[in-house]
Design a protein around this motif. Structure first.
Motif, PDB file in Angstrom:
ATOM      1  N   GLY A 173      -4.940  10.308  15.974  1.00  0.00           N
ATOM      2  CA  GLY A 173      -4.972   9.680  17.289  1.00  0.00           C
ATOM      3  C   GLY A 173      -4.927   8.163  17.222  1.00  0.00           C
ATOM      4  N   VAL A 174      -4.145   7.642  16.281  1.00  0.00           N
ATOM      5  CA  VAL A 174      -4.046   6.183  16.125  1.00  0.00           C
ATOM      6  C   VAL A 174      -2.637   5.710  16.492  1.00  0.00           C
ATOM      7  N   SER A 175      -2.555   4.483  16.948  1.00  0.00           N
ATOM      8  CA  SER A 175      -1.240   3.934  17.306  1.00  0.00           C
ATOM      9  C   SER A 175      -0.734   2.949  16.257  1.00  0.00           C
ATOM     10  N   GLN A 176      -1.614   2.455  15.401  1.00  0.00           N
ATOM     11  CA  GLN A 176      -1.209   1.517  14.366  1.00  0.00           C
ATOM     12  C   GLN A 176      -0.305   2.218  13.343  1.00  0.00           C
ATOM     13  N   ALA A 177       0.501   1.420  12.668  1.00  0.00           N
ATOM     14  CA  ALA A 177       1.415   1.960  11.664  1.00  0.00           C
ATOM     15  C   ALA A 177       0.635   2.544  10.478  1.00  0.00           C
ATOM     16  N   LEU A 178       1.149   3.658   9.967  1.00  0.00           N
ATOM     17  CA  LEU A 178       0.634   4.235   8.729  1.00  0.00           C
ATOM     18  C   LEU A 178       1.622   3.910   7.622  1.00  0.00           C
ATOM     19  N   GLU A 179       1.108   3.710   6.421  1.00  0.00           N
ATOM     20  CA  GLU A 179       1.959   3.376   5.286  1.00  0.00           C
ATOM     21  C   GLU A 179       1.842   4.454   4.210  1.00  0.00           C
ATOM     22  N   TYR A 180       2.979   4.683   3.542  1.00  0.00           N
ATOM     23  CA  TYR A 180       3.062   5.684   2.480  1.00  0.00           C
ATOM     24  C   TYR A 180       3.269   4.976   1.151  1.00  0.00           C
ATOM     25  N   PHE A 181       2.436   5.331   0.181  1.00  0.00           N
ATOM     26  CA  PHE A 181       2.538   4.745  -1.151  1.00  0.00           C
ATOM     27  C   PHE A 181       2.726   5.851  -2.186  1.00  0.00           C
ATOM     28  N   PRO A 182       3.810   5.797  -2.974  1.00  0.00           N
ATOM     29  CA  PRO A 182       4.003   6.789  -4.034  1.00  0.00           C
ATOM     30  C   PRO A 182       2.973   6.573  -5.146  1.00  0.00           C
ATOM     31  N   HIS A 183       2.531   7.662  -5.760  1.00  0.00           N
ATOM     32  CA  HIS A 183       1.553   7.566  -6.847  1.00  0.00           C
ATOM     33  C   HIS A 183       2.128   6.839  -8.060  1.00  0.00           C
ATOM     34  N   SER A 184       3.421   6.958  -8.280  1.00  0.00           N
ATOM     35  CA  SER A 184       4.028   6.399  -9.491  1.00  0.00           C
ATOM     36  C   SER A 184       4.216   4.886  -9.424  1.00  0.00           C
ATOM     37  N   GLU A 185       4.094   4.309  -8.268  1.00  0.00           N
ATOM     38  CA  GLU A 185       4.320   2.868  -8.112  1.00  0.00           C
ATOM     39  C   GLU A 185       2.992   2.123  -8.201  1.00  0.00           C
ATOM     40  N   SER A 186       3.014   1.022  -8.882  1.00  0.00           N
ATOM     41  CA  SER A 186       1.814   0.192  -8.914  1.00  0.00           C
ATOM     42  C   SER A 186       1.991  -0.996  -7.966  1.00  0.00           C
ATOM     43  N   THR A 187       2.945  -0.873  -7.062  1.00  0.00           N
ATOM     44  CA  THR A 187       3.230  -1.939  -6.119  1.00  0.00           C
ATOM     45  C   THR A 187       2.308  -1.864  -4.909  1.00  0.00           C
ATOM     46  N   LYS A 188       2.165  -2.943  -4.225  1.00  0.00           N
ATOM     47  CA  LYS A 188       1.369  -2.964  -2.997  1.00  0.00           C
ATOM     48  C   LYS A 188       2.256  -2.823  -1.772  1.00  0.00           C
ATOM     49  N   ASN A 189       3.541  -2.565  -1.987  1.00  0.00           N
ATOM     50  CA  ASN A 189       4.471  -2.402  -0.873  1.00  0.00           C
ATOM     51  C   ASN A 189       4.635  -0.921  -0.521  1.00  0.00           C
ATOM     52  N   ALA A 190       4.566  -0.649   0.760  1.00  0.00           N
ATOM     53  CA  ALA A 190       4.706   0.737   1.220  1.00  0.00           C
ATOM     54  C   ALA A 190       6.143   1.202   1.055  1.00  0.00           C
ATOM     55  N   MET A 191       6.326   2.475   0.744  1.00  0.00           N
ATOM     56  CA  MET A 191       7.646   3.066   0.603  1.00  0.00           C
ATOM     57  C   MET A 191       8.184   3.467   1.980  1.00  0.00           C
ATOM     58  N   TYR A 192       7.284   4.010   2.830  1.00  0.00           N
ATOM     59  CA  TYR A 192       7.644   4.424   4.190  1.00  0.00           C
ATOM     60  C   TYR A 192       6.576   3.922   5.148  1.00  0.00           C
ATOM     61  N   VAL A 193       6.966   3.701   6.393  1.00  0.00           N
ATOM     62  CA  VAL A 193       6.035   3.301   7.445  1.00  0.00           C
ATOM     63  C   VAL A 193       6.396   4.078   8.704  1.00  0.00           C
ATOM     64  N   VAL A 194       5.374   4.666   9.364  1.00  0.00           N
ATOM     65  CA  VAL A 194       5.601   5.339  10.653  1.00  0.00           C
ATOM     66  C   VAL A 194       4.620   4.801  11.672  1.00  0.00           C
TER      67      VAL A 194
END
Length: 194
Positions: A173-194
């Motif tokens: 029930g949230v309106s803010q964006a959710l971010e997806y992070f792959p386990h294999s990446e050590s990056t702080k950048n999201a792979m997907y955003v909805v």
């Protein structure tokens, strides 16, 4: 149950029911309290398998008899994963996947229990459009926030991942964006955003 026995569900006889409502998949509840861990091997030793559930009645029996999410110790985690999948990146079911997560401010207080419950029900009820790709859910109690996450099987499947993320957003029930992070990446950048 024999053909002559009356069918009694938990809904019409909470003390003496004889019919259970099976889940499509079995789910295992795990707990870890990493307050004293210093290494991965220590974390693995702290990860405890609590119970596996296969019916609606077992779910509610467990849910109503474990510590509520809001009250687990700071730094601790609840994990509800499909039976046979350990809640760790290295598990073969998780290694090519990732996670959607949302952080709730601590000021939300005990209301976070509702968000965790809705997430659990979405998992065991398999309400995600891409439910087979959902490996499990994690609740984390941290000093600055509460975190709810859904772990998925295949980070490369953008459509499935985004379907799961959109549904999680709705469940929470949230309106803010959710971010997806792959386990294999050590990056702080999201792979997907909805």
């Amino acid at each position: 149950m024999t053909d002559t026995q009356e069918v009694k569900t938990v809904l019409n006889d909470a003390a003496d029911y004889n019919v259970m409502h099976g889940l499509n998949s079995q789910w295992t509840l795990w707990f870890d309290n990493p307050s004293r861990r210093t290494s991965t091997s220590n974390w693995t030793a702290n990860l405890k398998e609590i119970v596996t559930i296969s019916t609606v009645e077992e779910f509610w029996g467990v849910y109503n008899n474990v510590v509520i999410a809001f009250e687990i110790p700071n730094g601790a985690n609840f994990h509800l994963f499909r039976k046979g999948i350990r809640p760790m990146w290295e598990d073969p079911a998780n290694e090519n996947g990732g996670k959607w997560g949302y952080q709730f401010q601590r000021s939300i207080g005990e209301k976070v229990n509702e968000h965790w419950l809705h997430t659990l029900l979405a998992c065991i009820g398999e309400t995600f459009e891409s439910s087979p790709d959902v490996c499990g859910a994690v609740f984390s109690n941290r000093k600055s926030c509460f975190r709810v996450a859904i772990w998925t099987r295949n980070a490369a499947d953008k459509e499935s991942c985004e379907n799961i993320g959109r549904h999680l957003k709705s469940v929470l029930g949230v309106s803010q964006a959710l971010e997806y992070f792959p386990h294999s990446e050590s990056t702080k950048n999201a792979m997907y955003v909805v």
